[in-house]
Design an enzyme around this catalytic site. Structure first.
Site, PDB file in Angstrom:
ATOM      1  N   GLY A  12       0.828  -1.202   0.000  1.00 24.59           N
ATOM      2  CA  GLY A  12       0.000   0.000   0.000  1.00 24.59           C
ATOM      3  C   GLY A  12       0.865   1.256   0.000  1.00 24.59           C
ATOM      4  O   GLY A  12       2.097   1.181   0.064  1.00 24.59           O
ATOM      5  N   ASP A  13       0.181   2.409  -0.117  1.00 28.98           N
ATOM      6  CA  ASP A  13       0.849   3.725  -0.119  1.00 28.98           C
ATOM      7  C   ASP A  13       1.841   3.887  -1.263  1.00 28.98           C
ATOM      8  O   ASP A  13       2.806   4.650  -1.165  1.00 28.98           O
ATOM      9  CB  ASP A  13       1.608   3.976   1.209  1.00 28.98           C
ATOM     10  CG  ASP A  13       0.748   3.705   2.415  1.00 28.98           C
ATOM     11  OD1 ASP A  13      -0.403   4.158   2.415  1.00 28.98           O
ATOM     12  OD2 ASP A  13       1.228   3.035   3.349  1.00 28.98           O
ATOM     13  N   LYS A  16      -0.825   5.210  -5.598  1.00 27.00           N
ATOM     14  CA  LYS A  16      -1.878   4.840  -6.561  1.00 27.00           C
ATOM     15  C   LYS A  16      -2.813   6.010  -6.836  1.00 27.00           C
ATOM     16  O   LYS A  16      -3.283   6.170  -7.953  1.00 27.00           O
ATOM     17  CB  LYS A  16      -2.722   3.672  -6.011  1.00 27.00           C
ATOM     18  CG  LYS A  16      -1.946   2.401  -5.796  1.00 27.00           C
ATOM     19  CD  LYS A  16      -2.800   1.352  -5.144  1.00 27.00           C
ATOM     20  CE  LYS A  16      -3.234   1.681  -3.744  1.00 27.00           C
ATOM     21  NZ  LYS A  16      -2.164   1.769  -2.738  1.00 27.00           N
ATOM     22  N   ASN A  38      -9.820   2.818   5.615  1.00 30.10           N
ATOM     23  CA  ASN A  38      -8.446   2.510   6.034  1.00 30.10           C
ATOM     24  C   ASN A  38      -7.469   2.909   4.934  1.00 30.10           C
ATOM     25  O   ASN A  38      -6.269   2.922   5.138  1.00 30.10           O
ATOM     26  CB  ASN A  38      -8.280   1.015   6.366  1.00 30.10           C
ATOM     27  CG  ASN A  38      -8.807   0.094   5.279  1.00 30.10           C
ATOM     28  OD1 ASN A  38      -9.538   0.518   4.400  1.00 30.10           O
ATOM     29  ND2 ASN A  38      -8.427  -1.158   5.328  1.00 30.10           N
ATOM     30  N   GLY A  40      -5.901   5.701   2.207  1.00 29.08           N
ATOM     31  CA  GLY A  40      -5.721   7.142   2.171  1.00 29.08           C
ATOM     32  C   GLY A  40      -5.001   7.482   0.890  1.00 29.08           C
ATOM     33  O   GLY A  40      -3.878   7.037   0.679  1.00 29.08           O
ATOM     34  N   HIS A  41      -5.669   8.188   0.010  1.00 25.72           N
ATOM     35  CA  HIS A  41      -5.041   8.503  -1.274  1.00 25.72           C
ATOM     36  C   HIS A  41      -4.874  10.011  -1.385  1.00 25.72           C
ATOM     37  O   HIS A  41      -5.797  10.766  -1.090  1.00 25.72           O
ATOM     38  CB  HIS A  41      -5.903   7.993  -2.435  1.00 25.72           C
ATOM     39  CG  HIS A  41      -6.025   6.506  -2.446  1.00 25.72           C
ATOM     40  ND1 HIS A  41      -6.638   5.812  -3.436  1.00 25.72           N
ATOM     41  CD2 HIS A  41      -5.598   5.587  -1.576  1.00 25.72           C
ATOM     42  CE1 HIS A  41      -6.583   4.515  -3.178  1.00 25.72           C
ATOM     43  NE2 HIS A  41      -5.963   4.371  -2.030  1.00 25.72           N
ATOM     44  N   ARG A 152     -22.414 -13.615   7.374  1.00 24.08           N
ATOM     45  CA  ARG A 152     -23.755 -13.419   6.801  1.00 24.08           C
ATOM     46  C   ARG A 152     -24.731 -12.745   7.753  1.00 24.08           C
ATOM     47  O   ARG A 152     -25.919 -13.034   7.785  1.00 24.08           O
ATOM     48  CB  ARG A 152     -24.321 -14.746   6.273  1.00 24.08           C
ATOM     49  CG  ARG A 152     -23.536 -15.203   5.048  1.00 24.08           C
ATOM     50  CD  ARG A 152     -23.626 -16.643   4.798  1.00 24.08           C
ATOM     51  NE  ARG A 152     -23.002 -17.389   5.857  1.00 24.08           N
ATOM     52  CZ  ARG A 152     -22.972 -18.705   5.897  1.00 24.08           C
ATOM     53  NH1 ARG A 152     -23.547 -19.405   4.955  1.00 24.08           N
ATOM     54  NH2 ARG A 152     -22.375 -19.331   6.898  1.00 24.08           N
ATOM     55  N   GLN A 233      -4.895  -0.113  -0.578  1.00 20.66           N
ATOM     56  CA  GLN A 233      -3.866  -0.988   0.019  1.00 20.66           C
ATOM     57  C   GLN A 233      -2.973  -1.607  -1.069  1.00 20.66           C
ATOM     58  O   GLN A 233      -2.714  -0.981  -2.071  1.00 20.66           O
ATOM     59  CB  GLN A 233      -4.506  -2.081   0.888  1.00 20.66           C
ATOM     60  CG  GLN A 233      -5.123  -1.541   2.181  1.00 20.66           C
ATOM     61  CD  GLN A 233      -6.576  -1.182   2.031  1.00 20.66           C
ATOM     62  OE1 GLN A 233      -7.306  -1.810   1.287  1.00 20.66           O
ATOM     63  NE2 GLN A 233      -7.023  -0.171   2.730  1.00 20.66           N
ATOM     64  N   THR A 313      -3.605   8.110   6.617  1.00 20.15           N
ATOM     65  CA  THR A 313      -4.777   7.889   7.458  1.00 20.15           C
ATOM     66  C   THR A 313      -4.406   7.964   8.937  1.00 20.15           C
ATOM     67  O   THR A 313      -5.162   8.490   9.738  1.00 20.15           O
ATOM     68  CB  THR A 313      -5.407   6.520   7.109  1.00 20.15           C
ATOM     69  OG1 THR A 313      -5.774   6.550   5.740  1.00 20.15           O
ATOM     70  CG2 THR A 313      -6.629   6.230   7.938  1.00 20.15           C
ATOM     71  N   PRO A 317       4.695   6.649  11.339  1.00 20.54           N
ATOM     72  CA  PRO A 317       5.875   6.577  10.465  1.00 20.54           C
ATOM     73  C   PRO A 317       5.912   5.217   9.784  1.00 20.54           C
ATOM     74  O   PRO A 317       5.632   4.194  10.409  1.00 20.54           O
ATOM     75  CB  PRO A 317       7.065   6.727  11.415  1.00 20.54           C
ATOM     76  CG  PRO A 317       6.538   6.738  12.795  1.00 20.54           C
ATOM     77  CD  PRO A 317       5.042   6.769  12.755  1.00 20.54           C
ATOM     78  N   GLY A 428       7.469  13.104  -8.632  1.00 16.28           N
ATOM     79  CA  GLY A 428       6.961  14.105  -7.693  1.00 16.28           C
ATOM     80  C   GLY A 428       5.466  13.941  -7.580  1.00 16.28           C
ATOM     81  O   GLY A 428       4.858  13.232  -8.379  1.00 16.28           O
TER      82      GLY A 428
END
Ligand code: GDP
Length: 438
Positions: A12-13, A16, A38, A40-41, A152, A233, A313, A317, A428
């Site tokens: 993740g991170d 994207k 969960n 964070g973009h 369910r 993710q 999110t 670190p 960048g």
């Protein structure tokens, strides 16, 4: 026309969000297919008064483009209070947020305060020495909401079409969760009636956004439009293919895109794997190429730049290390990645040497592929290949020729060792800071 799928090839991170933003220019719709808030973009858009930064957790990043329809697909778990707050923030930045623009799958599941309380109680209980250790969850209720889905007894978004019925179901759900909170975790119960009332009002606000999103997306694809599936993710956090149990509760891989959007694979177009040119991980779990001390600090940054390696999110670190090609080859295999997008090449400028992990060793054996998948990486030591670094700042590069020769060699080496072409190199966070790799 194709469904282009963007997946994180690491933990993740990977950046994207900014790649989705870039490719959204040619898409009619952008659809999230897994996870919840969960994720964070971060998308940075050049604006007359200076760069405008959008941080999105639930809404697809493509919505930053006025022509894009954003879809929250079947595979997502949605906290309505956070969704409404995010819609308000996006509106405040000038974007139109209407039912024509935002479509929430009736089959997505709802997260409640009871899920959040259970998540936090479970994570705290796991930190006890005898309990196997923390997973490093974001504490947003994601895991318990997926648990209810698979058991369910989940609360599907379609319940919001009938606010009174949703209220009854939420009441029942919170009462049941209270038993677990009190008896298993010795935590205070939630006020079930208050939560039910809160959800009744969310239902009124969100019902207009509900849609049969599979039907909508299918219609767009059949009509020839391009649709982007936006992963959250990354592959190594996938419930099936990740570093289990240090994973998320959904499938952020390309296969998850079909299930999570209710589409068949006949529409598959490009399968774009986004990877940083180094490796990071937030939370617990194995990380063979993890660096420590000054080397890790150099890759992480101090936090002074918005892109330094601290969670969008959680602010935590991130653990940092060198690019792991064993894991990248694995991600390419399990997703069927057809092209790689490399991000954060600019961060490596100024390093005397850059390293790539080309294989692992354990005992006297060498491995180029994981013999048993990525769940247990503890036995492996990375084998590194070192290459000369480059001093020049590459953030102004716009063509391949603008990149330092050593940086180009580094990119070509990644292609050679993975067998997959690199299509774009990000230098960048801003829209213009992208280099076509050919
Ligand atoms: P995502 O969850 O995969 O979308 O990644 P995040 O948005 O959490 O993290 C990526 C961070 O890096 C954001 O702050 C981006 O603006 C930033 N970013 C993305 N690509 C680049 C890049 O090539 N260079 C730099 N310096 N920052 C980047």
């Amino acid at each position: 026309m194709p469904l282009h799928i963007i997946v994180g090839a690491q933990w993740g991170d990977e950046g994207k969000g900014r790649i989705t933003d870039l490719l959204s220019a040619d898409a009619v719709a952008v659809a999230r297919f897994s996870g919840g808030d969960n994720a964070g973009h971060t998308v940075t858009v050049d604006a007359p008064g200076g760069p405008q930064i959008f941080k999105l957790h639930l809404l697809p990043s493509g919505l930053v483009h006025p022509h894009v329809v954003g879809v929250l697909g079947h595979g997502m778990v949605v906290n309505p209070s956070r969704l409404l707050a995010e819609m308000d923030r996006l509106r405040a930045s000038g974007a139109s947020v209407t039912p024509e623009r935002v479509k929430l799958s009736a089959a997505a599941h709802l997260i409640t305060p009871a899920h959040v309380a259970l998540d936090q109680a479970d994570e705290a209980a796991r930190s006890a020495p005898s309990a196997g250790g923390k997973i490093g969850t974001t504490g947003r209720g994601i895991g318990p909401a997926y648990t209810d889905k698979t058991a369910r007894r989940g609360l599907r978004a379609e319940l919001m079409l009938d606010p009174a019925r949703l209220g009854d179901r939420v009441l029942e759900h919170v009462r049941a969760a209270n038993l677990t909170l009190e008896r298993i975790y010795a935590r205070p119960p939630l006020d079930a009636a208050a939560v039910a009332a809160e959800y009744t009002s969310y239902a009124r606000a969100l019902a207009p956004y509900l849609a049969e999103t599979s039907l909508y997306l299918h219609g767009q694809l059949r009509a020839g439009a391009a649709v982007l599936a936006e992963g959250a993710q990354g592959t190594l956090l996938d419930l099936n293919t990740g570093t289990y149990p240090f994973v998320t509760s959904s499938s952020p891989t390309s296969g998850g895109a079909f299930v999570g959007l209710g589409l068949g694979p006949q529409f598959a177009g490009r399968i774009i794997g986004v990877t940083k040119v180094f490796q990071t991980r937030v939370g617990e779990g194995p990380f063979p190429t993890e660096a420590f001390g000054p080397e890790a600090e150099r890759l992480r940054g101090t936090g002074a730049n918005p892109w330094d390696e601290f969670g969008t999110t959680t602010g935590r670190p991130r653990r940092c290390g060198w690019l792991d090609l064993v894991l990248l080859r694995y991600a390419i295999r399990v997703n069927g990645i057809t092209e790689l997008v490399l991000t954060k090449l600019d961060v490596l400028a100024g390093l005397e040497q850059v390293r790539l992990c080309t294989g692992y060793e354990a005992g006297d054996q060498r491995y180029e592929e994981l013999p048993w998948g990525p769940a247990d990486l503890a036995p492996f030591r990375p084998i590194y290949e070192s290459m000369p670094g480059w001093a020049e700042d590459s953030s102004g590069a716009r063509t391949l020729a603008d990149l330092p020769a050593q940086a180009r060699c580094y990119v070509r080496r990644i292609e050679a060792l993975t067998g997959v072409p690199v299509s774009l190199i990000s230098v960048g966070p801003e829209r213009s800071q992208i280099v076509p790799a050919r």
